[in-house]
Design an enzyme around this catalytic site. Structure first.
Site, PDB file in Angstrom:
ATOM      1  N   MET A  26       0.833  -1.200   0.000  1.00 54.07           N
ATOM      2  CA  MET A  26       0.000   0.000   0.000  1.00 54.07           C
ATOM      3  C   MET A  26       0.870   1.254   0.000  1.00 54.07           C
ATOM      4  O   MET A  26       0.373   2.362   0.252  1.00 54.07           O
ATOM      5  CB  MET A  26      -0.951   0.010   1.194  1.00 54.07           C
ATOM      6  CG  MET A  26      -1.999  -1.083   1.129  1.00 54.07           C
ATOM      7  SD  MET A  26      -3.469  -0.756   2.135  1.00 54.07           S
ATOM      8  CE  MET A  26      -2.755  -0.589   3.759  1.00 54.07           C
ATOM      9  N   ASN A  28       4.068   3.905   1.088  1.00 52.28           N
ATOM     10  CA  ASN A  28       4.714   4.414   2.303  1.00 52.28           C
ATOM     11  C   ASN A  28       5.756   3.400   2.773  1.00 52.28           C
ATOM     12  O   ASN A  28       5.744   2.945   3.906  1.00 52.28           O
ATOM     13  CB  ASN A  28       3.688   4.702   3.395  1.00 52.28           C
ATOM     14  CG  ASN A  28       4.286   5.494   4.544  1.00 52.28           C
ATOM     15  OD1 ASN A  28       5.167   6.326   4.336  1.00 52.28           O
ATOM     16  ND2 ASN A  28       3.832   5.236   5.749  1.00 52.28           N
ATOM     17  N   GLU A  31      11.805  -0.220   5.558  1.00 53.94           N
ATOM     18  CA  GLU A  31      12.813  -1.259   5.369  1.00 53.94           C
ATOM     19  C   GLU A  31      12.189  -2.657   5.313  1.00 53.94           C
ATOM     20  O   GLU A  31      12.713  -3.547   4.638  1.00 53.94           O
ATOM     21  CB  GLU A  31      13.852  -1.184   6.490  1.00 53.94           C
ATOM     22  CG  GLU A  31      15.075  -2.043   6.276  1.00 53.94           C
ATOM     23  CD  GLU A  31      15.870  -1.681   5.028  1.00 53.94           C
ATOM     24  OE1 GLU A  31      16.495  -2.596   4.449  1.00 53.94           O
ATOM     25  OE2 GLU A  31      15.864  -0.488   4.624  1.00 53.94           O
ATOM     26  N   HIS A  33       9.348  -3.470   3.853  1.00 53.92           N
ATOM     27  CA  HIS A  33       8.932  -3.661   2.463  1.00 53.92           C
ATOM     28  C   HIS A  33      10.135  -3.951   1.570  1.00 53.92           C
ATOM     29  O   HIS A  33      10.074  -4.810   0.681  1.00 53.92           O
ATOM     30  CB  HIS A  33       8.231  -2.402   1.931  1.00 53.92           C
ATOM     31  CG  HIS A  33       6.935  -2.085   2.592  1.00 53.92           C
ATOM     32  ND1 HIS A  33       6.774  -0.990   3.405  1.00 53.92           N
ATOM     33  CD2 HIS A  33       5.729  -2.711   2.559  1.00 53.92           C
ATOM     34  CE1 HIS A  33       5.522  -0.937   3.829  1.00 53.92           C
ATOM     35  NE2 HIS A  33       4.870  -1.974   3.346  1.00 53.92           N
ATOM     36  N   GLY A 144       5.115 -10.546   3.958  1.00 54.07           N
ATOM     37  CA  GLY A 144       5.772 -10.520   5.252  1.00 54.07           C
ATOM     38  C   GLY A 144       5.013 -11.312   6.301  1.00 54.07           C
ATOM     39  O   GLY A 144       3.782 -11.384   6.291  1.00 54.07           O
ATOM     40  N   GLY A 173      10.530  -7.589   9.563  1.00 52.35           N
ATOM     41  CA  GLY A 173      11.588  -6.610   9.799  1.00 52.35           C
ATOM     42  C   GLY A 173      11.344  -5.895  11.116  1.00 52.35           C
ATOM     43  O   GLY A 173      10.197  -5.578  11.459  1.00 52.35           O
ATOM     44  N   SER A 183       4.108   0.853   8.607  1.00 49.83           N
ATOM     45  CA  SER A 183       3.822   2.219   8.171  1.00 49.83           C
ATOM     46  C   SER A 183       3.055   2.989   9.237  1.00 49.83           C
ATOM     47  O   SER A 183       3.145   4.214   9.316  1.00 49.83           O
ATOM     48  CB  SER A 183       3.014   2.197   6.864  1.00 49.83           C
ATOM     49  OG  SER A 183       3.764   1.601   5.823  1.00 49.83           O
ATOM     50  N   ARG A 184       2.322   2.288  10.076  1.00 54.07           N
ATOM     51  CA  ARG A 184       1.523   2.958  11.105  1.00 54.07           C
ATOM     52  C   ARG A 184       2.347   3.372  12.319  1.00 54.07           C
ATOM     53  O   ARG A 184       1.835   4.085  13.185  1.00 54.07           O
ATOM     54  CB  ARG A 184       0.358   2.062  11.523  1.00 54.07           C
ATOM     55  CG  ARG A 184      -0.696   1.899  10.429  1.00 54.07           C
ATOM     56  CD  ARG A 184      -1.910   1.125  10.917  1.00 54.07           C
ATOM     57  NE  ARG A 184      -3.001   1.179   9.940  1.00 54.07           N
ATOM     58  CZ  ARG A 184      -3.236   0.248   9.023  1.00 54.07           C
ATOM     59  NH1 ARG A 184      -2.448  -0.807   8.946  1.00 54.07           N
ATOM     60  NH2 ARG A 184      -4.253   0.379   8.173  1.00 54.07           N
TER      61      ARG A 184
END
Length: 278
Positions: A26, A28, A31, A33, A144, A173, A183-184
């Site tokens: 999605m 944003n 590391e 990702h 992930g 990660g 991201s949150r």
């Protein structure tokens, strides 16, 4: 690297390309990702990364509108990783009808664990991933382990709907203090960020207790939840499940996973720890 916005253009590109590895996101990107992208690069010369904030997997009152959209920064990171194509459709491209008329309904899993607290979430995930699989036609797709329930749903739909795609799980990660990359995490205040690694520590403690022949699953779950609550968290669940199916764990199971979801302030965090028993 190409940035492609339409299904037609992506399919034209795909016609003359050999093996493809796919990483749906999605955006944003962090590391975590990029670790998925690096794993994908090991599996195929041509890597496609999708960037699409999928409305279908957000519930009422969730953060769809404020979810960060950072396409240019993401594209720069992906170009540096040797990605072949970024597929960044807009909503009308992927959902040309006002509503998605046909959806992929996961079985019992969509109403358990995170699904219990996010109605419709896994239907949205399963639907968009199925659409992306049909568009990209990858040979390999990397996901992930942080989103462990999502991974189980994707494995299930890939098998049951006969997608000829190898699903590759990639380890979570983590920041240096153990917090799972997400991201949150940017929603956390300074104080909340300092507290956030407690979630992982509690799951590790449950995992260690399981290794010491601790079969009181409910007691271990309750203890971890109580510790989090005492530290100011609002706990959705802490549960011990079978790692392969996410069914309820039973005595004699050797491969387990401890999963949790809890809110710190306004931010909902999830994490898990796999446990192998002798």
């Amino acid at each position: 690297m190409q940035i492609i916005h339409t299904i037609r253009e992506l399919r034209t590109w795909r016609e003359n390309i050999g093996k493809v590895a796919f990483v749906p996101t999605m955006g944003n990107l962090h590391e975590g990702h990029l670790a998925l992208v690096r794993e994908a690069r090991k599996r195929a010369d041509n890597v496609v990364v999708s960037i699409f904030v999928n409305r279908l997997q957000f519930g009422q009152g969730e953060d769809f509108d404020k979810y960060p959209r950072t396409l240019q920064q993401d594209a720069d990171k992906l170009a540096a990783e040797g990605v072949a194509v970024v597929f960044a459709p807009d909503e009308k491209e992927l959902y040309p009808n006002v509503e998605q008329r046909y959806n992929v309904e996961p079985p019992h899993l969509q109403n358990e664990l995170c699904g219990k607290f996010r109605p419709g979430h896994f239907r949205g995930v399963a639907t968009v991933v199925s659409k992306l699989f049909n568009i990209v036609l990858p040979d390999v797709a990397c996901f992930g382990k942080k989103d462990y329930q999502q991974l189980a749903v994707i494995k299930g739909l890939t098998e049951d709907l006969n997608f000829d795609i190898e699903i590759v799980p990639v380890d979570t990660g983590r920041a240096a203090d153990g917090l799972a990359l997400s991201s949150r995490n940017r929603y956390l205040s300074v104080g909340e960020r300092a507290e956030a690694p407690r979630l992982y520590r509690e799951l590790q403690a449950v995992a260690e207790s399981l290794k010491q022949a601790g079969l009181d699953y409910a007691g271990l779950e309750r203890q971890a939840a109580d510790h989090l609550t005492a530290a100011g968290w609002l706990v959705d669940y802490v549960e011990i499940r079978r790692a392969d199916t996410l069914e309820m764990a039973r005595a004699g199971d050797k491969k387990l996973v401890v999963l949790a979801a809890a809110r710190l302030g306004t931010t909902r965090l999830i994490d898990n720890v796999e446990v192998g028993l002798p």
